[in-house]
Design a protein around this motif. Structure first.
Motif, mmCIF file in Angstrom:
data_model
loop_
_atom_site.group_PDB
_atom_site.id
_atom_site.type_symbol
_atom_site.label_atom_id
_atom_site.label_comp_id
_atom_site.label_asym_id
_atom_site.label_seq_id
_atom_site.Cartn_x
_atom_site.Cartn_y
_atom_site.Cartn_z
ATOM 1 N N CYS A 159 -2.794 4.562 1.755
ATOM 2 C CA CYS A 159 -1.657 3.800 1.634
ATOM 3 C C CYS A 159 -1.618 2.140 1.163
ATOM 4 O O CYS A 159 -2.415 2.151 0.485
ATOM 5 C CB CYS A 159 -1.920 3.114 3.508
ATOM 6 N N ARG A 210 -1.310 -0.425 0.916
ATOM 7 C CA ARG A 210 -2.324 -2.080 1.719
ATOM 8 C C ARG A 210 -3.210 -1.760 1.896
ATOM 9 O O ARG A 210 -4.791 -2.126 1.553
ATOM 10 C CB ARG A 210 -1.224 -2.219 3.357
ATOM 11 N N CYS A 211 -4.131 -0.573 2.835
ATOM 12 C CA CYS A 211 -5.743 -0.803 2.935
ATOM 13 C C CYS A 211 -5.891 0.595 2.238
ATOM 14 O O CYS A 211 -7.284 0.767 1.919
ATOM 15 C CB CYS A 211 -5.780 0.001 4.751
ATOM 16 N N HIS A 266 -5.319 7.360 3.734
ATOM 17 C CA HIS A 266 -4.663 8.503 3.766
ATOM 18 C C HIS A 266 -3.627 8.627 5.187
ATOM 19 O O HIS A 266 -4.517 8.502 6.268
ATOM 20 C CB HIS A 266 -5.789 9.756 3.832
ATOM 21 N N ARG A 267 -2.341 8.624 4.996
ATOM 22 C CA ARG A 267 -1.599 9.073 6.332
ATOM 23 C C ARG A 267 -1.442 10.497 7.322
ATOM 24 O O ARG A 267 -1.578 11.153 6.402
ATOM 25 C CB ARG A 267 -0.596 8.436 6.583
ATOM 26 N N PRO A 282 3.163 5.737 11.216
ATOM 27 C CA PRO A 282 2.867 4.784 10.212
ATOM 28 C C PRO A 282 1.882 4.619 10.385
ATOM 29 O O PRO A 282 1.108 5.386 11.137
ATOM 30 C CB PRO A 282 3.167 2.904 11.653
ATOM 31 N N CYS A 283 0.912 4.215 9.324
ATOM 32 C CA CYS A 283 -0.551 4.166 8.536
ATOM 33 C C CYS A 283 -0.916 3.167 10.388
ATOM 34 O O CYS A 283 -1.042 2.100 10.957
ATOM 35 C CB CYS A 283 -0.716 3.235 7.066
ATOM 36 N N CYS A 334 -3.204 0.931 9.668
ATOM 37 C CA CYS A 334 -3.275 -0.658 9.577
ATOM 38 C C CYS A 334 -2.190 -1.075 10.171
ATOM 39 O O CYS A 334 -2.482 -2.684 9.749
ATOM 40 C CB CYS A 334 -4.118 -0.740 8.113
ATOM 41 N N HIS A 361 0.846 -0.977 8.342
ATOM 42 C CA HIS A 361 1.376 -1.380 7.474
ATOM 43 C C HIS A 361 2.828 -0.437 7.559
ATOM 44 O O HIS A 361 2.516 0.989 7.926
ATOM 45 C CB HIS A 361 0.811 -0.989 6.184
ATOM 46 N N GLY A 362 4.076 -0.720 7.814
ATOM 47 C CA GLY A 362 5.173 0.677 7.624
ATOM 48 C C GLY A 362 5.902 0.520 9.054
ATOM 49 O O GLY A 362 6.608 1.668 9.115
#
Length: 57
Positions: A37, A39-40, A43-44, A49-50, A52, A54-55
């Motif tokens: 990711c 942002r953080c 690994h997704r 989405p992640c 955190c 994001h997405g």
């Protein structure tokens, strides 16, 4: 006798590891296929989405 068997086993494992690295040089640790990711950095796993946030749409 047992020590010879153990040393031979370890030598064979080392040779297999060396040839494995030569055969697949592009694959890093654990065969990372997913991108982290932005942002953080985690690994997704999967297509969602992640964790955190994001997405998220």
């Amino acid at each position: 006798m047992l020590a010879k068997i153990v040393l031979l086993f370890l030598a064979v494992i080392a040779v297999l590891g060396i040839f494995g690295k030569l055969r697949l040089p592009g694959v890093g640790k654990l065969g990372r296929l997913s991108k982290p990711c932005p942002r953080c950095g985690r690994h997704r796993i999967g297509r969602g989405p992640c964790p955190c946030g994001h997405g998220k749409v």
